[in-house]
Design an enzyme around this catalytic site. Structure first.
Site, PDB file in Angstrom:
ATOM      1  N   LEU A   1     -36.832   3.838  70.312  1.00 57.70           N
ATOM      2  CA  LEU A   1     -36.031   4.493  69.160  1.00 57.70           C
ATOM      3  C   LEU A   1     -36.903   5.474  68.469  1.00 57.70           C
ATOM      4  CD1 LEU A   1     -34.162   1.512  67.712  1.00 57.70           C
ATOM      5  CD2 LEU A   1     -33.538   3.145  69.548  1.00 57.70           C
ATOM      6  N   HIS A   2     -36.474   6.504  68.068  1.00 58.57           N
ATOM      7  CA  HIS A   2     -37.036   7.769  67.462  1.00 58.57           C
ATOM      8  C   HIS A   2     -36.084   8.323  66.403  1.00 58.57           C
ATOM      9  CE1 HIS A   2     -34.454  10.528  69.511  1.00 58.57           C
ATOM     10  NE2 HIS A   2     -35.009   9.936  70.603  1.00 58.57           N
ATOM     11  N   ASP A   3     -36.496   9.170  65.310  1.00 62.85           N
ATOM     12  CA  ASP A   3     -35.975   9.709  64.170  1.00 62.85           C
ATOM     13  C   ASP A   3     -34.564  10.049  64.744  1.00 62.85           C
ATOM     14  OD1 ASP A   3     -37.927   9.156  62.772  1.00 62.85           O
ATOM     15  OD2 ASP A   3     -38.687  11.196  62.420  1.00 62.85           O
ATOM     16  N   GLY A   4     -34.346  10.599  65.850  1.00 62.35           N
ATOM     17  CA  GLY A   4     -32.847  11.224  66.161  1.00 62.35           C
ATOM     18  C   GLY A   4     -32.036   9.915  66.186  1.00 62.35           C
ATOM     19  N   HIS A   5     -32.670   8.624  66.840  1.00 60.83           N
ATOM     20  CA  HIS A   5     -31.579   7.494  66.630  1.00 60.83           C
ATOM     21  C   HIS A   5     -31.394   7.029  65.303  1.00 60.83           C
ATOM     22  CE1 HIS A   5     -33.585   7.055  70.677  1.00 60.83           C
ATOM     23  NE2 HIS A   5     -32.187   7.027  71.131  1.00 60.83           N
TER      24      HIS A   5
ATOM     25  N   GLN B   1     -27.910   4.688  85.694  1.00 60.46           N
ATOM     26  CA  GLN B   1     -27.947   6.299  85.256  1.00 60.46           C
ATOM     27  C   GLN B   1     -29.418   6.958  85.854  1.00 60.46           C
ATOM     28  OE1 GLN B   1     -27.489   5.333  81.002  1.00 60.46           O
ATOM     29  NE2 GLN B   1     -28.602   6.991  80.820  1.00 60.46           N
TER      30      GLN B   1
ATOM     31  N   LYS C   1     -26.297  15.335  69.879  1.00 60.75           N
ATOM     32  CA  LYS C   1     -26.111  16.677  70.522  1.00 60.75           C
ATOM     33  C   LYS C   1     -27.208  17.366  71.588  1.00 60.75           C
ATOM     34  CE  LYS C   1     -23.061  18.357  66.933  1.00 60.75           C
ATOM     35  NZ  LYS C   1     -22.748  19.198  65.779  1.00 60.75           N
TER      36      LYS C   1
ATOM     37  N   GLN D   1     -23.597  15.075  77.916  1.00 63.31           N
ATOM     38  CA  GLN D   1     -23.176  13.660  77.830  1.00 63.31           C
ATOM     39  C   GLN D   1     -22.214  13.414  76.824  1.00 63.31           C
ATOM     40  OE1 GLN D   1     -25.738   9.946  77.992  1.00 63.31           O
ATOM     41  NE2 GLN D   1     -25.826  10.379  75.770  1.00 63.31           N
TER      42      GLN D   1
HETATM   43  O1  PAF Z   1     -28.285   8.762  75.666  1.00 67.72           O
HETATM   44  C1  PAF Z   1     -28.575   7.596  76.139  1.00 67.72           C
HETATM   45  O2  PAF Z   1     -29.683   7.078  75.555  1.00 67.72           O
HETATM   46  C2  PAF Z   1     -27.827   6.713  77.198  1.00 67.72           C
HETATM   47  O3  PAF Z   1     -27.329   7.649  78.132  1.00 67.72           O
HETATM   48  C3  PAF Z   1     -26.831   5.942  76.734  1.00 67.72           C
HETATM   49  C4  PAF Z   1     -25.716   6.741  76.064  1.00 67.72           C
HETATM   50  C5  PAF Z   1     -27.271   4.893  75.797  1.00 67.72           C
HETATM   51  C6  PAF Z   1     -26.217   5.011  78.067  1.00 67.72           C
HETATM   52  O4  PAF Z   1     -27.040   4.399  78.685  1.00 67.72           O
END
Ligand code: PAF
EC number: 6.3.2.1
Length: 280
Positions: A34-38, A62, A149, A154
């Site tokens: 996790l980073h600031d975007g999250h 994926q 974004k 996605q």
């Molecule tokens: O954007 C992501 O981190 C991934 O593609 C997601 C949406 C968590 C799906 O695995």
């Protein structure tokens, strides 16, 4: 206190209970690191919902065969602490066997929207994304789900998933969070060498150049694409894999720009493939 949940059953039992109680659920799906975007998405989820949940799951579906699935950073304790600081109530962190106990008999197929941009470079990637997102939506049952974004393709595909499969979920697109010098925050930035990190600033600078051209009235995509490509070649040692102009959110190629567009780029450095974009 943030609680970590690892089984589908426990997560689904909890969220079903919250729904019965009429509590709203905000959800930020992530692959961790996790980073600031999250954190920005988590704070927004916290402020707009009664219960805030994130998932941390590096989804094997994926990743392509030559991609960084094994090397992808995994740091669940650090992530749980970060989530806790952003007011998250639950971190859903299942194992691969928990999410995919059997070979999937049914998969989702993304059409035209996955045949361009990232999807063209990474065959099967968006099928993997929508499959896991669909499962996560059914497990977490959120009212609102938050997507960056930065992964604009996605975001557009997830919006279509929600529309086509009638998920009663509001999708919230969150602006790109950048370092002070403009580099878009990404879990993959850690792969950059010192030299590449310095060069990476030119991705956002090239998008500023594109925006300036647009603001001055340029409407021919080819001119913008050529200018951005030249700029990137001159300022980075990375391989410029993509510079493209597409309509947004339809993701249709635009020779002459009209309506909302999305200028997208991808540059491959030695160990990291970075993407960035601007929606105009
Ligand atoms: O954007 C992501 O981190 C991934 O593609 C997601 C949406 C968590 C799906 O695995």
């Amino acid at each position: 206190m943030t609680k970590c949940i690892t089984t589908v059953k426990e997560m689904q039992t909890l969220t079903s209970q919250f729904k019965r109680e009429g509590q709203s659920i905000g959800f930020v799906p992530t692959m961790g690191a996790l980073h600031d975007g999250h954190l920005t998405m988590m704070r927004q989820s916290r402020s707009e919902n009664d219960i805030s949940i994130i998932s941390v799951f590096v989804n094997p579906l994926q990743f392509g065969p030559n991609e960084d699935y094994e090397a992808y950073p995994r740091q669940i304790e650090q992530d749980t602490q970060a989530a806790s600081s952003a007011g998250v109530d639950y971190v859903f962190a299942p194992s691969v066997d928990e999410m995919y106990p059997n070979t999937l008999g049914i998969t989702l197929k993304v059409g035209r929207m996955a045949e361009v941009l990232e999807g063209a470079q990474r065959p099967g990637h968006f099928e993997g994304v929508v499959t896991v997102v669909n499962k996560l939506f059914n497990i977490v049952q959120p009212d609102r789900a938050y997507f960056g974004k930065k992964d604009a393709q996605q975001l557009a595909i997830v919006e279509k998933l929600v529309q086509d499969f009638n998920h009663p979920i509001e999708i919230r697109g969150i602006d790109i969070v950048r370092e002070d010098d403009g580099l878009a925050k990404s879990s993959r930035n850690v792969y950059l060498t010192e030299q590449e990190r310095q060069e990476a600033v030119h991705l956002s600078k090239s998008l500023t150049l594109a925006k300036e051209m647009y603001d001055k009235g340029e409407r021919h995509s080819a001119n913008i694409i050529n200018a951005v490509t030249d700029y990137l070649h001159n300022h980075t040692s990375g391989e410029v894999q993509e510079v493209a102009v597409y309509s947004y959110p339809e993701l249709e190629e635009q020779d002459v720009i009209h309506g909302q567009i999305f200028i997208s780029l991808a540059v491959k450095f030695s160990k990291a493939r970075l993407i960035d974009n601007i929606i105009i």
